[in-house]
Scaffold this motif. Sequence first.
Motif, PDB file in Angstrom:
ATOM      1  N   LYS A  95       0.919  -1.246   0.110  1.00 17.15           N
ATOM      2  CA  LYS A  95      -0.114   0.038  -0.016  1.00 17.15           C
ATOM      3  C   LYS A  95       0.901   1.281   0.138  1.00 17.15           C
ATOM      4  N   TRP A  96       0.971   2.132  -1.072  1.00 18.30           N
ATOM      5  CA  TRP A  96       1.669   3.152  -1.274  1.00 18.30           C
ATOM      6  C   TRP A  96       0.831   4.452  -0.986  1.00 18.30           C
ATOM      7  N   ASP A  97       1.324   5.399  -0.269  1.00 13.33           N
ATOM      8  CA  ASP A  97       0.502   6.906  -0.085  1.00 13.33           C
ATOM      9  C   ASP A  97       0.713   7.749  -1.559  1.00 13.33           C
ATOM     10  N   THR A  98      -0.097   7.290  -2.379  1.00 12.64           N
ATOM     11  CA  THR A  98       0.098   7.864  -3.634  1.00 12.64           C
ATOM     12  C   THR A  98      -1.147   8.085  -4.322  1.00 12.64           C
ATOM     13  N   ASP A 142       6.488 -12.488 -14.141  1.00 10.28           N
ATOM     14  CA  ASP A 142       6.192 -12.002 -15.318  1.00 10.28           C
ATOM     15  C   ASP A 142       5.931 -10.753 -15.455  1.00 10.28           C
ATOM     16  N   VAL A 143       7.047  -9.778 -14.775  1.00 10.99           N
ATOM     17  CA  VAL A 143       6.859  -8.333 -14.715  1.00 10.99           C
ATOM     18  C   VAL A 143       8.134  -7.799 -15.380  1.00 10.99           C
ATOM     19  N   THR A 144       8.187  -7.036 -16.435  1.00  9.00           N
ATOM     20  CA  THR A 144       9.358  -6.323 -16.900  1.00  9.00           C
ATOM     21  C   THR A 144       9.801  -4.988 -16.259  1.00  9.00           C
ATOM     22  N   LYS A 145       8.693  -4.298 -16.198  1.00 10.78           N
ATOM     23  CA  LYS A 145       8.748  -3.081 -15.591  1.00 10.78           C
ATOM     24  C   LYS A 145       7.376  -2.606 -15.006  1.00 10.78           C
ATOM     25  N   ILE A 146       7.314  -1.623 -14.005  1.00  9.21           N
ATOM     26  CA  ILE A 146       6.292  -1.076 -13.471  1.00  9.21           C
ATOM     27  C   ILE A 146       6.440   0.368 -13.411  1.00  9.21           C
ATOM     28  N   CYS A 147       5.209   1.227 -13.899  1.00  7.68           N
ATOM     29  CA  CYS A 147       5.505   2.537 -13.952  1.00  7.68           C
ATOM     30  C   CYS A 147       4.100   3.263 -13.124  1.00  7.68           C
ATOM     31  N   PHE A 148       4.304   4.211 -12.364  1.00 12.48           N
ATOM     32  CA  PHE A 148       3.499   5.160 -11.975  1.00 12.48           C
ATOM     33  C   PHE A 148       3.111   6.395 -12.588  1.00 12.48           C
ATOM     34  N   LEU A 149       2.116   6.759 -13.126  1.00 12.34           N
ATOM     35  CA  LEU A 149       1.474   7.971 -13.510  1.00 12.34           C
ATOM     36  C   LEU A 149       1.055   8.737 -12.664  1.00 12.34           C
ATOM     37  N   GLY A 150       1.157  10.171 -12.696  1.00 13.02           N
ATOM     38  CA  GLY A 150       0.811  11.114 -11.695  1.00 13.02           C
ATOM     39  C   GLY A 150       1.241  12.445 -11.813  1.00 13.02           C
ATOM     40  N   ASP A 151       0.817  13.272 -10.857  1.00 15.14           N
ATOM     41  CA  ASP A 151       1.279  14.692 -10.241  1.00 15.14           C
ATOM     42  C   ASP A 151       2.824  14.292 -10.013  1.00 15.14           C
ATOM     43  N   LEU A 158       6.360   9.528  -3.724  1.00 20.31           N
ATOM     44  CA  LEU A 158       6.379   8.098  -3.958  1.00 20.31           C
ATOM     45  C   LEU A 158       7.663   7.385  -3.927  1.00 20.31           C
ATOM     46  N   ARG A 159       8.552   8.209  -4.790  1.00 23.40           N
ATOM     47  CA  ARG A 159      10.019   7.721  -4.925  1.00 23.40           C
ATOM     48  C   ARG A 159      10.556   7.601  -3.624  1.00 23.40           C
ATOM     49  N   ILE A 160      10.411   8.413  -2.755  1.00 32.22           N
ATOM     50  CA  ILE A 160      11.171   8.346  -1.386  1.00 32.22           C
ATOM     51  C   ILE A 160      10.579   7.089  -0.746  1.00 32.22           C
ATOM     52  N   GLN A 161       9.324   6.838  -0.796  1.00 32.51           N
ATOM     53  CA  GLN A 161       8.785   5.460  -0.209  1.00 32.51           C
ATOM     54  C   GLN A 161       9.229   4.183  -0.788  1.00 32.51           C
ATOM     55  N   LEU A 162       9.399   4.239  -2.185  1.00 34.81           N
ATOM     56  CA  LEU A 162      10.043   3.043  -2.828  1.00 34.81           C
ATOM     57  C   LEU A 162      11.331   2.890  -2.842  1.00 34.81           C
ATOM     58  N   ASN A 163      11.883   4.085  -2.463  1.00 36.48           N
ATOM     59  CA  ASN A 163      13.647   3.828  -2.226  1.00 36.48           C
ATOM     60  C   ASN A 163      13.791   3.255  -0.861  1.00 36.48           C
ATOM     61  N   GLU A 164      12.903   3.692   0.075  1.00 39.59           N
ATOM     62  CA  GLU A 164      13.083   3.338   1.682  1.00 39.59           C
ATOM     63  C   GLU A 164      12.761   1.550   1.581  1.00 39.59           C
ATOM     64  N   VAL A 165      11.945   0.925   0.737  1.00 43.06           N
ATOM     65  CA  VAL A 165      11.401  -0.316   0.909  1.00 43.06           C
ATOM     66  C   VAL A 165      12.388  -1.102   0.006  1.00 43.06           C
ATOM     67  N   LEU A 166      13.040  -0.675  -1.329  1.00 45.02           N
ATOM     68  CA  LEU A 166      13.365  -1.411  -2.329  1.00 45.02           C
ATOM     69  C   LEU A 166      14.982  -1.297  -2.258  1.00 45.02           C
TER      70      LEU A 166
END
Length: 272
Positions: A95-98, A142-151, A158-166
């Motif tokens: 669950k991402w805050d985005t 079966d996932v090559t890449k994932i994209c998030f589209l938004g503001d 969101l990038r900060i969240q993803l960096n912290e986890v990944l």
Amino acid sequence: MARLAAFDMDGTLLMPDHRLGDQTLATLRRLYEREITLAFATGRHALEMQWILNNIGLDAFLITGNGTRIHSMEGEVLYRQDLNPEVAEIVLHSKWDTQASIHVFNDSGWLTDKALPGPLQAHVYSGFRYRLADLKRLPAHDVTKICFLGDHDDLCRLRIQLNEVLGARAHLCFSAMDCLEVLPMGCNKGSALAVLSTTLGYTLQECMAFGDAMNDREMLESVGYGMIMGNAMPQLRAALPNLPVIGHCQNQAVSHFLTHWLDTPNLPYSPE
């Protein structure tokens, strides 16, 4: 003398209406006639790019999915890299805050879980479309890449969240102000172009490249002739301050630059 020319698509070769201009097509054909190898290096899917190549009648290598795939002129897969299944599992099931929409790419195409007309505007030229799917039920292998589209500001958070986890298990980059991509670690257009140039017997110093976004950074800084678009993301221009800046994609600036390079290479270049 450059022996290979690599082009980003959106914001570079494509005009703001996401179409290739006639001048651009004519100049690409001139390069091909001069025996300069062409490569399209893009975040777009290989299926879409193969349709575009067939439609414009050009032979070119394809670097697609921001470096996750390399295809030969005949459509043969020369290189492939997918997200680590563990990373895909985390991104798809956390669950991402985005407020951003989420989009998954694999060899079958483009999948998302909500019908949104906006993202389709970038694909009016090809008609390439997403398929609706339950992304949480998608196999993680079966996932090559994932994209998030938004503001953009939302995506920065969101990038900060993803960096912290990944951490170091994935490569995060902005392919546009409104698009944040989660890619396999070490996977980018620059590393893919290095693979392609080695395969063809070229050095990166013999390569020319054009781009406008942060997903072009590694490619532009690694080649002998890197060109930044006048409409580029400010972050890219700040990251590569020593590279020349040409004109705007609206004015088919790649064609303008290459015409000068082909016809009057000894004269100083000035953007249109």
